[in-house]
Structures are given as C-alpha cells and as structure tokens.
Scaffold this motif. Structure first.
Motif, PDB file in Angstrom:
ATOM      1  N   HIS A   5      17.410   1.000  -3.429  1.00 30.29           N
ATOM      2  CA  HIS A   5      17.462   0.825  -1.981  1.00 30.29           C
ATOM      3  C   HIS A   5      16.069   0.585  -1.398  1.00 30.29           C
ATOM      4  N   ILE A   6      15.085   1.338  -1.849  1.00 27.19           N
ATOM      5  CA  ILE A   6      13.718   1.161  -1.348  1.00 27.19           C
ATOM      6  C   ILE A   6      13.186  -0.217  -1.740  1.00 27.19           C
ATOM      7  N   VAL A   7      13.414  -0.606  -2.989  1.00 30.94           N
ATOM      8  CA  VAL A   7      12.965  -1.929  -3.430  1.00 30.94           C
ATOM      9  C   VAL A   7      13.588  -3.016  -2.555  1.00 30.94           C
ATOM     10  N   SER A   8      14.877  -2.883  -2.276  1.00 28.42           N
ATOM     11  CA  SER A   8      15.563  -3.857  -1.437  1.00 28.42           C
ATOM     12  C   SER A   8      14.967  -3.906  -0.029  1.00 28.42           C
ATOM     13  N   LEU A   9      14.668  -2.738   0.542  1.00 35.96           N
ATOM     14  CA  LEU A   9      14.083  -2.684   1.874  1.00 35.96           C
ATOM     15  C   LEU A   9      12.702  -3.327   1.900  1.00 35.96           C
ATOM     16  N   VAL A  10      11.908  -3.045   0.886  1.00 32.80           N
ATOM     17  CA  VAL A  10      10.557  -3.612   0.821  1.00 32.80           C
ATOM     18  C   VAL A  10      10.633  -5.131   0.690  1.00 32.80           C
ATOM     19  N   GLU A  11      11.512  -5.614  -0.185  1.00 35.56           N
ATOM     20  CA  GLU A  11      11.638  -7.063  -0.373  1.00 35.56           C
ATOM     21  C   GLU A  11      12.101  -7.740   0.921  1.00 35.56           C
ATOM     22  N   LYS A  12      13.028  -7.112   1.632  1.00 38.76           N
ATOM     23  CA  LYS A  12      13.507  -7.661   2.898  1.00 38.76           C
ATOM     24  C   LYS A  12      12.373  -7.705   3.933  1.00 38.76           C
ATOM     25  N   ARG A  21       0.871  -1.184   0.000  1.00 35.83           N
ATOM     26  CA  ARG A  21       0.000   0.000   0.000  1.00 35.83           C
ATOM     27  C   ARG A  21       0.904   1.229   0.000  1.00 35.83           C
ATOM     28  N   VAL A  22       0.844   1.980  -1.101  1.00 33.84           N
ATOM     29  CA  VAL A  22       1.723   3.147  -1.252  1.00 33.84           C
ATOM     30  C   VAL A  22       1.002   4.412  -0.834  1.00 33.84           C
ATOM     31  N   GLU A  74       5.782   1.242  -8.023  1.00 34.43           N
ATOM     32  CA  GLU A  74       4.576   0.436  -8.229  1.00 34.43           C
ATOM     33  C   GLU A  74       4.829  -0.670  -9.241  1.00 34.43           C
ATOM     34  N   ASP A  75       5.614  -0.362 -10.261  1.00 34.39           N
ATOM     35  CA  ASP A  75       5.932  -1.355 -11.286  1.00 34.39           C
ATOM     36  C   ASP A  75       6.846  -2.443 -10.728  1.00 34.39           C
ATOM     37  N   ARG A  76       7.860  -2.050  -9.984  1.00 28.21           N
ATOM     38  CA  ARG A  76       8.871  -3.004  -9.514  1.00 28.21           C
ATOM     39  C   ARG A  76       8.420  -3.803  -8.285  1.00 28.21           C
TER      40      ARG A  76
END
Length: 381
Positions: free
Chosen positions: A351-358, A269-270, A291-293
């Motif tokens: 960095h944000i993508v990595s944090l979200v995935e973690k 949820r963004v 949103e895409d990634r």
C-alpha cells in the motif's frame, strides 16, 4: 523555505563554472554526484553494464581508469553508450590522455606535474582544447610530490594546497582554465582543512572527496562527516564518495548526503525511527524493504515511517506520505500531513509503495505542466 527558516540556509562559495561534457560544474549549478567504475575499462561491455547501474542510481558524471592503450581503445564505445559524461583517469602516461581526449572523454583526471615535461603538458592541453575536454587536477595526500614531503615533513593541509597550486600554474601557463581541483586525504581533518585552504586560494570549482574512506558503513560515516562539513560551509561543487563498495552505492550515499543538507532532492527522502518496544510493526525490515522497492523513484518526495504515535503524527505533518504504527495490526496513513485512512499490517508494504508511486506520478505531471508553461512564456517573450 530558507527565507522562513534561515538556519537552513547554506551560502555556497562563489566560483566560476566549467562544463564537463553537457554537465555544468561550479557557479550556481547543482552539486553533482560522481563515481568511478571498477571493471577493466578494456572490457567495454562490463564497464557499460556498470555505468548503467550507476545511471539508474542517478549519477551525474562517471570516471573510468585508463592505465593502458587497451583501455583508451575501448573508450569510444563506452562514451557512445553512456548517458552521462565520462572522465578518463590518467596518472603518468601522457599519451593515454591524448588518446582519451580523442576518444571522446569529457574530462581528463590528471596531475600535470606527473606526466612529464612542459612540452608534454602542452600536448595534453592542446588535445583537451581541441576536443572540448575539461581537466580535473587530483591531489592526494598519499601521493604527494617528494619535494613537498621533504619541505613539510608529512602530508599537511599546506602541502596539499601548494601541490594543487603548482599543478594549476602548469595549466594556466598554457592558457587553460577549464579545470576543477581535488585535494583528497583519508584523514578527515586533513582533507577538510586542505579544502578550506584551497577554497580561499582559488576561484575554480572544487571536487570533494575523502579518499580511501573504507567500507560501506565506515566509509559512509567518514565521507558524510568530511564532505558534509564542507558542503555545510558552502564549499564544494561536485562530490565522489569513495567506498569499498559497488559504484552505485557510492552514488546513493552521495545523494543522501546532499539530500540531508537540502542541496539535492532526487528520490524519496525517508524519515524513520530507530524502532523500540512500542512499535506497531517491524520498522527496520519495513524501511529496508521500502528503500529497496522505491529506488526507481526519481522525483523528490518525503515518506515518514514511524512505529508508534509518540513521534509519528508530528513527523507525518512534515512529509508527503506517512505511516504510524497502531495497535492490533492497524496503522494510520497520512497524506500531505493529514490523517487519511488506516491500513492493516499484511497490506501495509504494498500500500505504501502504491501511494508513493501515485504521488510521484502526480509530481511528475506537475513538473511537466510547469515546464510546458515556462516554454510558452519563453516563446511569448
């Protein structure tokens, strides 16, 4: 959370539950998201490929058109390949309903009054019972029965409800009760009023939709107003957002409507600002890229993306991960609402993508552990 903030509470209408394949609809089951394929159903490969994309987007139930024998002939292959229940869309040819039921469809979308005599309705009901099929009655303002149009002069809420009740009676007369009902219209006011009237008149699950809503933007707005209005009032057990767009887009919009009301929590949820001259980074492009990634994330978590410190810290306090724009290309990252570290513009997106995935992996582990703990408790009992 709703006990702390009661103004967020939605009291769902009480109704009985039916099964669409393995998916419960109605009762206390989660509100499900549906869509419909637009490939020729006779082209099993193309239809299955489209179903895969919808499954990746999180769809719960998928409907396919069965206008001819070639379509129902392809249905067994499609049903076997699909990971979600398949609804066969039938309009006038009762034999297509019989074929679809035998082919493994989990539900038949029909209007019983359109498929002929009582004997034909009885045949469809027998086939549905024999194959464990549910039935979805689909009333539409654009195709109301001639006698109702003559009686009421135009499509109106009373006409849609009367049509639905007439079709329901045809099924009940044959002792069939595994049905859900839709009373759709392209006019938001008409659809909402019809659903409100039907909700008071029946105890079956309701399938919500604003039909022929329009393109991706216009249709999303109309559907959000109509479907959202009803869901907020506690009405609705399954939804289909009808857009002139690819089916997977309908699924994403459907989940966004449910997430906005706290009724489903799938995916990220963004929370993001509309951007202004104060922004420390390009908010619009950043949100589009995120949103895409992050479409592959299925567990529920929240991410705030704010361009400056005016509202950024406050929004970050309410989300799992937050980013707030700062000066000289240096931005603040929040974890669980607390300031944690800075990141430079060039590294921010990855960095944000990595944090979200973690974070998503951590949530999945917690959910898995909780599930194992529940299993141990159940086994002990």
């Amino acid at each position: 959370m709703n006990a702390i903030r009661p103004w967020r509470t939605i009291e769902r209408r009480k109704c009985r539950q039916i099964m669409v394949g393995s998916v419960p609809v109605g009762g206390d089951a989660p509100i499900t998201v549906q869509t419909m394929t637009n490939t020729p159903t006779s082209d099993a490969k193309a239809t299955i490929n489209q179903i895969r994309r919808c499954e990746d987007a999180g769809v719960d139930i998928i409907r396919v058109s069965c206008p001819d024998e070639a379509s129902t002939a392809a249905l067994p292959e499609i049903v076997r390949a699909a990971q979600v229940p398949i609804v066969a869309d039938i309009h006038f040819h009762y034999k297509r309903a019989l074929e679809a039921a035998d082919a493994g469809a989990a539900c038949l979308r029909i209007n019983p009054g359109n498929i002929g005599s009582s004997d034909r309705v009885a045949e469809v009901v027998r086939a549905a019972k024999a194959n464990g099929c549910a039935i979805r009655i689909g009333v539409n303002a654009g195709s109301l029965e001639k006698d109702l149009l003559e009686k009421y002069g135009e499509p109106c809420p009373e006409a849609l409800v009367e049509s639905a009740l007439d079709h329901i009676k045809l099924l009940q007369d044959h002792d069939f009760h595994e049905y859900k009902v839709a009373v759709k219209a392209s006019d938001v006011f008409l659809a909402v009023a019809a659903y409100q009237g039907l909700a008071d008149a029946v105890d079956c699950p309701l399938h919500l939709g604003i039909t022929e809503a329009g393109g991706l933007i216009g249709g999303t707005v109309k559907s959000s107003i109509g479907i959202g209005n009803l869901l907020w009032a506690g009405i609705g057990d399954t939804i289909r957002v009808s857009l002139s767009a690819e089916p997977e887009q309908e699924v994403r919009v459907g989940f966004e409507i449910l997430k906005s009301l706290g009724l489903r929590t799938r995916g990220v949820r963004v929370v993001s600002c509309p951007s202004c001259a104060r922004q420390g980074f390009d908010v619009i492009r950043t949100v589009q890229a995120l949103e895409d990634r992050l479409q592959h994330i299925k567990v529920p978590l929240s991410l705030s993306v704010l361009g400056c410190v005016v509202n950024g810290p406050g929004e970050a306090r309410e989300t799992d991960i937050g980013i707030t724009g700062g000066g000289a290309g240096k931005h603040m990252v929040y974890l669980s609402g607390v300031t944690d570290h800075h990141v430079q513009s060039a590294d921010m997106l990855d960095h944000i993508v990595s944090l979200v995935e973690k974070k998503a992996a951590e949530i999945e582990d917690e959910m898995s552990d909780a599930g194992e703990a529940d299993s141990v408790v159940e086994a002990a009992e």
